[in-house]
Design a protein around this motif. Structure first.
Motif, PDB file in Angstrom:
ATOM      1  N   PRO A  75     -15.742  -1.918   4.683  1.00  0.00           N
ATOM      2  CA  PRO A  75     -14.983  -2.438   5.378  1.00  0.00           C
ATOM      3  C   PRO A  75     -13.577  -2.784   6.013  1.00  0.00           C
ATOM      4  CG  PRO A  75     -16.649  -3.917   3.587  1.00  0.00           C
ATOM      5  CD  PRO A  75     -15.674  -2.320   3.763  1.00  0.00           C
ATOM      6  N   TYR A  76     -12.828  -1.815   5.223  1.00  0.00           N
ATOM      7  CA  TYR A  76     -11.402  -1.974   5.758  1.00  0.00           C
ATOM      8  C   TYR A  76     -11.062  -0.939   6.760  1.00  0.00           C
ATOM      9  CZ  TYR A  76     -10.946  -4.912   1.558  1.00  0.00           C
ATOM     10  OH  TYR A  76     -11.243  -5.953   0.789  1.00  0.00           O
ATOM     11  N   VAL A  77     -11.659   0.348   6.211  1.00  0.00           N
ATOM     12  CA  VAL A  77     -12.092   1.028   7.519  1.00  0.00           C
ATOM     13  C   VAL A  77     -12.438   1.108   8.331  1.00  0.00           C
ATOM     14  CG1 VAL A  77     -12.814   4.170   7.913  1.00  0.00           C
ATOM     15  CG2 VAL A  77     -12.057   2.643   5.705  1.00  0.00           C
ATOM     16  N   LEU A  78     -13.841   0.098   8.486  1.00  0.00           N
ATOM     17  CA  LEU A  78     -14.145  -0.020   9.966  1.00  0.00           C
ATOM     18  C   LEU A  78     -13.074  -0.933  10.428  1.00  0.00           C
ATOM     19  CD1 LEU A  78     -17.122   0.110  11.490  1.00  0.00           C
ATOM     20  CD2 LEU A  78     -17.979  -1.961   9.971  1.00  0.00           C
TER      21      LEU A  78
ATOM     22  N   PHE B  24      -5.561  -3.222   1.386  1.00  0.00           N
ATOM     23  CA  PHE B  24      -6.705  -2.980   0.239  1.00  0.00           C
ATOM     24  C   PHE B  24      -6.982  -1.247   0.535  1.00  0.00           C
ATOM     25  CE2 PHE B  24      -7.667  -7.113   0.553  1.00  0.00           C
ATOM     26  CZ  PHE B  24      -7.169  -7.574   1.393  1.00  0.00           C
ATOM     27  N   ILE B  25      -7.084  -0.418   1.165  1.00  0.00           N
ATOM     28  CA  ILE B  25      -7.916   0.944   0.628  1.00  0.00           C
ATOM     29  C   ILE B  25      -7.189   1.593  -0.507  1.00  0.00           C
ATOM     30  CG2 ILE B  25      -7.693   2.909   2.075  1.00  0.00           C
ATOM     31  CD1 ILE B  25      -8.496   1.453   4.193  1.00  0.00           C
TER      32      ILE B  25
ATOM     33  N   TYR C 291     -17.828   4.527  -5.859  1.00  0.00           N
ATOM     34  CA  TYR C 291     -18.659   2.978  -5.434  1.00  0.00           C
ATOM     35  C   TYR C 291     -16.605   2.322  -4.684  1.00  0.00           C
ATOM     36  CZ  TYR C 291     -15.445   0.949  -9.679  1.00  0.00           C
ATOM     37  OH  TYR C 291     -14.163   0.897 -10.158  1.00  0.00           O
ATOM     38  N   GLN C 292     -15.851   2.923  -4.833  1.00  0.00           N
ATOM     39  CA  GLN C 292     -14.212   2.522  -4.403  1.00  0.00           C
ATOM     40  C   GLN C 292     -14.755   2.885  -2.878  1.00  0.00           C
ATOM     41  OE1 GLN C 292     -14.207   4.472  -6.885  1.00  0.00           O
ATOM     42  NE2 GLN C 292     -12.722   2.993  -9.063  1.00  0.00           N
TER      43      GLN C 292
ATOM     44  N   GLY D 150       0.912  -1.379   0.024  1.00  0.00           N
ATOM     45  CA  GLY D 150       0.122  -0.580   0.076  1.00  0.00           C
ATOM     46  C   GLY D 150       0.554   0.591   0.006  1.00  0.00           C
ATOM     47  N   GLN D 151       1.338   1.206   0.636  1.00  0.00           N
ATOM     48  CA  GLN D 151       3.190   2.581   0.696  1.00  0.00           C
ATOM     49  C   GLN D 151       3.125   2.636  -0.222  1.00  0.00           C
ATOM     50  OE1 GLN D 151       5.176   1.222   4.480  1.00  0.00           O
ATOM     51  NE2 GLN D 151       3.300   1.140   4.807  1.00  0.00           N
ATOM     52  N   LEU D 152       3.610   1.150  -1.444  1.00  0.00           N
ATOM     53  CA  LEU D 152       4.258   1.359  -2.728  1.00  0.00           C
ATOM     54  C   LEU D 152       3.092   2.668  -3.473  1.00  0.00           C
ATOM     55  CD1 LEU D 152       6.430  -0.946  -4.886  1.00  0.00           C
ATOM     56  CD2 LEU D 152       4.418  -0.137  -5.897  1.00  0.00           C
ATOM     57  N   LEU D 153       1.873   2.057  -3.169  1.00  0.00           N
ATOM     58  CA  LEU D 153       1.345   2.308  -4.632  1.00  0.00           C
ATOM     59  C   LEU D 153       0.343   3.590  -4.014  1.00  0.00           C
ATOM     60  CD1 LEU D 153      -0.955  -1.226  -4.657  1.00  0.00           C
ATOM     61  CD2 LEU D 153      -0.237   0.483  -6.337  1.00  0.00           C
TER      62      LEU D 153
END
Lengths: 342, 284
Positions: B257-260, A148-149, B250-251, A85-88
């Motif tokens: 869920p990940y933030v939650l 994922f975020i 939509y993203q 994620g840090q790379l992205l």
């Protein structure tokens, strides 16, 4: 009672044998000829100047950046699984800035773009560092969630604010030459990001082994009690700074990839470098100079795997399997070395 | 009114695979181990369901999924209980291994068919009912049986348990295997009931979300059921927004869920509710 050396040798043999067996099984399962496949694997990594300069070293570059990031974090006891994620985040920041200031001369634009990449990765890791420091959230989980975020963030960026003007493809327009890392050898894809990464590796080695600050980092990694008994090292603070620095390295890796290879941002710009980096760092026992070697090894492995997919139809994801087996083998090797626990 | 009913039904549908995995993780964490290999168990189970279902129907799919999930857990157990490896590193390695292996085998065996894959499916509601039954049984087992007490003891005071004649190592083995099998079944539920097909990496972090569910549910069975519904609801919110006509990318909903998970982990106090020996170096 067997000696540690004998046990380690046995584990090493067992690991290599397991990996060989898994590789051959997967090649067979795909219906390919093992001889052809293995030949493609070797040639893809080392078989020609093109393979070495445009495949192996180019693939090793982001692995080196991110391997150093993970190695530094693990060295301080910070389990940063979020290098992906840090790379992205770094790649996104670099491309966003690069598109904005692309008209400036390269001597100005490129350094700024790289700094933006490092900053992006540092900030992304900073979120997890803050969650750990302030709320005690396990960094393994927070960095994984942030991976994922970040991936969805890239998806949004390349379909929204950063998308190329025709709105046909989920990617940005290409960076202008002023924001691109120059190539090192004419006719090949090897770019100066590789040199930057090697310099950083040497720098990290010097920092960890020769400076007081580096000593504090290693002390914190050795254990909070050890750090405090050496003399009032604020281990939480050191860990937080290392966390952010680790993210910055990964972000710089993302910027290097975006400005040296892809010249644009798109989904899937990282085929899991952040996860491979864990194997890269562990294989090198977290030593910065050894990480150069393991990054080269994994770069060769992935270059070869790509060639194997092209020429022998064996899925390149095989590389990930080999890497995971090596990590498990390392864990076993550690155990063999220590013998029965106290 | 129908929109609300749709939302609730969709919530239960989405929550069911999460709940299955979360109950598996609950068992393992009550025994004192944070199992990061659950993600690997889920994707292994998903792939096992693909293989089993295309070969011999949905029953075989679920069975193979449970086996695959259990196998992933066995590797974690061997690393953590025999090699004394750090549970975090071992779990992460196994998850990576499972993701890579399932991706590789999927492309090798099914890649050519791609989207034309024809998998028999099942409805989700029997699985939802099964989860409720599982919750009831697990709640009773943990609170009212000797074996359940042994599990809880191992997670709270492993040394005392050892002195009382319980083998923490054996209990943890079984806990990990059960947790892995439930993770595998969760993966099967994803493939055979929720999505209807297989895609590489389709577990998408659910193994880690399950860990957050256990935290939010304060390591209790009713809590885990409720927390699973919360996470199920979070991923259905986007349709509410759509029906209200609010245009949001939509993203944003995909990351919810990940933030939650992060919010839950940050603001839920672990200390009092977590098993005392959770995450501590294993002693037995």
């Amino acid at each position: 009672m067997t000696s540690p050396r004998l046990r380690m040798a046995l584990v090493l043999v067992a690991t290599v044998a397991t990996i060989a067996a898994v590789v051959l099984l997967i090649i067979q399962a795909g219906g390919a000829d093992p001889a052809v496949a293995l030949r493609a694997l070797w040639d893809g990594a080392f078989g020609s100047p093109f393979a070495i300069l445009s495949a192996t070293l180019v693939r090793a570059t982001p692995l080196l950046f991110v391997g150093l990031a993970v190695g530094l974090a693990f060295r301080a006891g910070v389990l940063n699984i979020g290098a992906e994620g840090q790379l992205l985040a770094g790649a996104t920041a670099a491309v966003a800035l690069g598109l904005a200031i692309g008209t400036l001369p390269r001597a100005v634009a490129l350094p700024l773009v790289l700094v933006a990449g490092a900053a992006g990765g540092g900030v992304w890791a900073g979120i997890a560092a803050w969650l750990k420091r302030r709320f005690g959230v396990l960094e393994v989980i927070s960095t994984l969630m942030l991976n994922f975020i970040a991936a969805h963030g890239v998806s949004y960026a390349v379909r929204g604010p950063l998308q190329e003007p025709t709105h046909a493809y989920p990617q940005t327009i290409a960076l202008s030459p002023a924001a691109r890392l120059p190539g090192m050898i004419a006719g090949h894809r090897l770019h100066w990001g590789f040199a930057v990464a090697v310099v950083l590796a040497v720098g990290m080695w010097w920092f960890l082994s020769r400076t007081a600050a580096g000593f504090r980092v290693r002390a914190v990694g050795a254990g909070a009690l050890a750090a405090r008994s050496v003399g009032r090292i604020d281990d939480a603070r050191v860990a937080s700074w290392v966390f952010v620095a680790s993210g910055a390295l990964a972000g710089l890796g993302g910027a290097s990839e975006a400005t040296g290879v892809t010249y644009a941002l798109y989904e899937g710009i990282s085929p899991g470098y952040g996860y491979s980096a864990i194997a890269v760092a562990l294989l090198a026992r977290l030593h910065p100079l050894a990480i150069i070697g393991s990054a080269l090894f994994f770069g060769a492995l992935e270059a070869g795997a790509a060639a194997m997919q092209r020429d022998a139809n064996v899925p390149s994801v095989l590389a990930m399997v080999i890497e995971a087996c090596m990590v498990l083998g390392l864990l076993a090797l550690d155990r063999a070395r220590k013998g029965t626990p106290a | 009114m129908s929109a609300v009913a749709d939302f609730l039904l969709a919530t239960v549908r989405t929550a069911t695979p999460l709940a299955i995995a979360a109950h598996g993780e609950l068992i393992v964490e009550r025994a004192g181990i944070i199992n990061l290999g659950l993600e690997g168990a889920i994707i292994a189970g998903a792939f096992g369901a693909l293989v089993g279902a295309t070969a011999a129907g949905t029953g075989a799919g679920f069975a193979l999924a449970a086996l695959a999930g259990g196998a992933a857990a066995v590797i974690v157990a061997m690393a953590v209980l025999w090699l004394r490896a750090d549970a975090i590193i071992a779990g992460t390695a196994v998850s990576l291994l499972a993701l890579g292996l399932t991706g590789t085998l999927y492309r090798a065996w099914y890649g050519a068919q791609g989207a034309a894959l024809n998998i028999p499916t099942v409805a989700m509601w029997p699985l939802s009912v099964a989860v409720v039954a599982l919750a009831l049984v697990l709640w009773w087992w943990l609170a009212r049986t000797h074996a359940g007490l042994s599990l809880r003891a191992v997670g709270e005071q492993p040394i005392a348990a050892l002195a009382a004649g319980i083998s923490p190592r054996r209990v943890r083995w079984w806990a990990l295997v059960c947790g892995g099998m439930l993770g595998g079944i969760s993966g099967a539920a994803l493939v055979l009931a929720q999505v209807g097909t297989f895609a590489e990496g389709m577990s998408a972090g659910r193994g880690f979300i399950a860990i957050a569910i256990v935290v939010l549910g304060r390591w209790s069975v009713p809590g885990v059921v409720a927390a699973s519904l919360v996470f199920g609801a979070a991923s259905q919110v986007q349709y509410v927004f759509q029906s209200l006509g609010w245009a949001v990318p939509y993203q944003l909903f995909l990351v919810l869920p990940y933030v939650l998970t992060l919010v839950v982990l940050a603001f839920t106090q672990r200390r009092a509710a977590a098993p005392a020996a959770l995450g501590a170096p294993l002693q037995d």
